[in-house]
Write an enzyme that holds these catalytic residues in place. Structure first.
Site, PDB file in Angstrom:
ATOM      1  N   ASN A   1       0.916  -1.092  -0.117  1.00 62.79           N
ATOM      2  CA  ASN A   1       0.179  -0.222  -0.167  1.00 62.79           C
ATOM      3  C   ASN A   1       0.885   1.270   0.464  1.00 62.79           C
ATOM      4  OD1 ASN A   1      -1.811   1.908   0.395  1.00 62.79           O
ATOM      5  ND2 ASN A   1      -2.761   1.788   2.025  1.00 62.79           N
ATOM      6  N   TRP A   2       0.595   1.356  -1.401  1.00 64.42           N
ATOM      7  CA  TRP A   2       2.121   3.290  -0.775  1.00 64.42           C
ATOM      8  C   TRP A   2       1.263   4.370  -0.607  1.00 64.42           C
ATOM      9  CZ3 TRP A   2       3.980   2.067  -6.748  1.00 64.42           C
ATOM     10  CH2 TRP A   2       5.667   0.941  -6.682  1.00 64.42           C
ATOM     11  N   LYS A   3       0.396   4.090  -0.556  1.00 62.00           N
ATOM     12  CA  LYS A   3      -0.315   5.388  -0.126  1.00 62.00           C
ATOM     13  C   LYS A   3      -0.136   7.343  -1.410  1.00 62.00           C
ATOM     14  CE  LYS A   3       0.155   3.449   4.494  1.00 62.00           C
ATOM     15  NZ  LYS A   3      -0.420   3.563   5.937  1.00 62.00           N
TER      16      LYS A   3
ATOM     17  N   GLY B   1       1.768   2.352  10.759  1.00 65.63           N
ATOM     18  CA  GLY B   1       2.634   3.369  10.052  1.00 65.63           C
ATOM     19  C   GLY B   1       3.824   3.420  11.555  1.00 65.63           C
TER      20      GLY B   1
ATOM     21  N   GLU C   1      -6.510  -4.484  11.209  1.00 65.60           N
ATOM     22  CA  GLU C   1      -5.750  -3.726  11.631  1.00 65.60           C
ATOM     23  C   GLU C   1      -5.436  -3.404  12.873  1.00 65.60           C
ATOM     24  OE1 GLU C   1      -2.524  -1.644   7.661  1.00 65.60           O
ATOM     25  OE2 GLU C   1      -4.836  -1.038   7.857  1.00 65.60           O
TER      26      GLU C   1
ATOM     27  N   SER D   1       2.374  -2.444  10.806  1.00 65.24           N
ATOM     28  CA  SER D   1       4.231  -2.622  10.752  1.00 65.24           C
ATOM     29  C   SER D   1       4.956  -4.326  10.123  1.00 65.24           C
ATOM     30  CB  SER D   1       4.382  -2.432  12.303  1.00 65.24           C
ATOM     31  OG  SER D   1       3.985  -0.996  12.494  1.00 65.24           O
TER      32      SER D   1
ATOM     33  N   HIS E   1      -9.710   1.586   4.146  1.00 61.80           N
ATOM     34  CA  HIS E   1      -8.469   1.962   5.158  1.00 61.80           C
ATOM     35  C   HIS E   1      -9.084   2.884   6.486  1.00 61.80           C
ATOM     36  CE1 HIS E   1      -4.544   2.691   6.149  1.00 61.80           C
ATOM     37  NE2 HIS E   1      -4.421   1.504   5.800  1.00 61.80           N
TER      38      HIS E   1
ATOM     39  N   GLY F   1       2.458  -0.829   4.235  1.00 63.37           N
ATOM     40  CA  GLY F   1       2.962   0.019   4.246  1.00 63.37           C
ATOM     41  C   GLY F   1       4.426   0.297   4.155  1.00 63.37           C
TER      42      GLY F   1
HETATM   43  P1  PGA Z   1       2.734   0.185   7.592  1.00 62.44           P
HETATM   44  O1  PGA Z   1       1.300   0.954   7.190  1.00 62.44           O
HETATM   45  O2  PGA Z   1       3.089  -0.915   6.995  1.00 62.44           O
HETATM   46  O3  PGA Z   1       3.217   1.107   7.016  1.00 62.44           O
HETATM   47  O4  PGA Z   1       2.776   0.214   9.394  1.00 62.44           O
HETATM   48  C1  PGA Z   1       0.158  -0.061   7.224  1.00 62.44           C
HETATM   49  C2  PGA Z   1      -0.987   0.153   6.517  1.00 62.44           C
HETATM   50  O5  PGA Z   1      -1.047   1.349   5.365  1.00 62.44           O
HETATM   51  O6  PGA Z   1      -1.990  -0.309   5.983  1.00 62.44           O
END
Ligand code: PGA
Length: 254
Positions: free
Chosen positions: A9-11, A169, A163, A209, A95, A230
């Site tokens: 998930n590149w956001k 993050g 999640e 994470s 999300h 992410g």
């Molecule tokens: P992360 O993000 O791996 O940076 O914790 C997870 C996500 O976007 O759901």
């Protein structure tokens, strides 16, 4: 048998050139698609060039979001019908960041899911635990509300995601017990709502994470069928390692 699903998930990271360079670096290392499904969810404008660039492979290019409506006067939105027309098979809906920053409600996410199913794009339905724990009640009420009106047979076209909010993050806050417990709870809830057969087959992913060091242990949890990654997915070397986690796990055992 539920096929493992590893998703980046590149956001709002990576422009088109960076996205295509990333593909150049990883496409030759994709794992056997019979054993692992791999997807990348880039920014919307990178979807089409990435679909074209990956067209001879089994890599899934995934939407990060889509609108409730398929066309009309909705400035700035993304039509799931047009994602489908580009050959996109999956779209993430609900999300935690969409809920938090853009105030998406369960009702709106529910309408998006119904639209995506109608247009033939498979929703990856996100649910979140609470800050301090797995948050069973939160997860249950989200699931109940976002799947309202979805018939049992459509669960074959849905992937669920658990999640814990605190792990998104956060760098290194993934906890394997929390991952397994959250995915197990979701499966129990699917069993209660849609029956044992559906619950056995539905894929449930963990996010928060995940990195090259913990992916092997997380994927070994019996109710975790995949991961949404992410931050650690932004580096091609680290993502290539994670999409091949089965190989790495195997070679470290031998
Ligand atoms: P992360 O993000 O791996 O940076 O914790 C997870 C996500 O976007 O759901």
């Amino acid at each position: 048998m539920r096929k493992p699903f590893v998703i980046a998930n590149w956001k709002i990271n990576k422009n088109v050139d960076e996205a295509l360079n990333f593909l150049d670096a990883i496409l030759s290392q994709l794992p056997d698609s019979d054993r692992t499904e791999v997807g990348i969810a880039p920014q919307a404008f990178a979807i089409y060039p990435m679909v074209r660039s990956a067209r001879k492979t089994d890599l899934q290019i995934i939407g990060q979001n889509a609108a409730e409506k398929c066309n009309g006067a909705y400035t700035g939105e993304i039509s799931v019908r047009d994602l489908a027309s580009m050959g996109v098979n999956y779209v993430m809906l609900g999300h935690a960041e969409r809920r938090h920053y853009f105030k998406e409600s369960n009702q709106s996410i529910n309408r998006k899911i119904l639209t995506a199913l109608r247009e033939g794009v498979k929703p990856i339905v996100c649910t979140n635990g609470e800050r301090k724990n797995v948050g069973g009640d939160n997860v249950f009420s989200q699931l109940e509300n976002v799947l309202a009106g979805v018939p049992a047979y459509q669960l074959a076209n849905i992937t669920l995601l658990f999640e814990p909010t605190a792990a998104i993050g956060a760098g290194n806050r993934a906890n394997i017990e929390t991952a397994e417990r959250g995915c197990w709870l979701l499966r129990q809830e699917v069993r209660r709502k849609f029956g044992g057969e559906v619950a056995e087959h539905v894929r449930i992913l963990y996010g928060g994470s995940v990195n090259p060091n913990n992916i092997g242990l997380i994927m070994a949890a019996p109710n975790v069928d995949g991961v949404l990654i992410g931050r650690a997915s932004l580096d091609a070397g680290s993502f290539a390692q994670m999409m091949n986690y089965q190989q790495t796990t195997l070679s470290s055992v031998i």
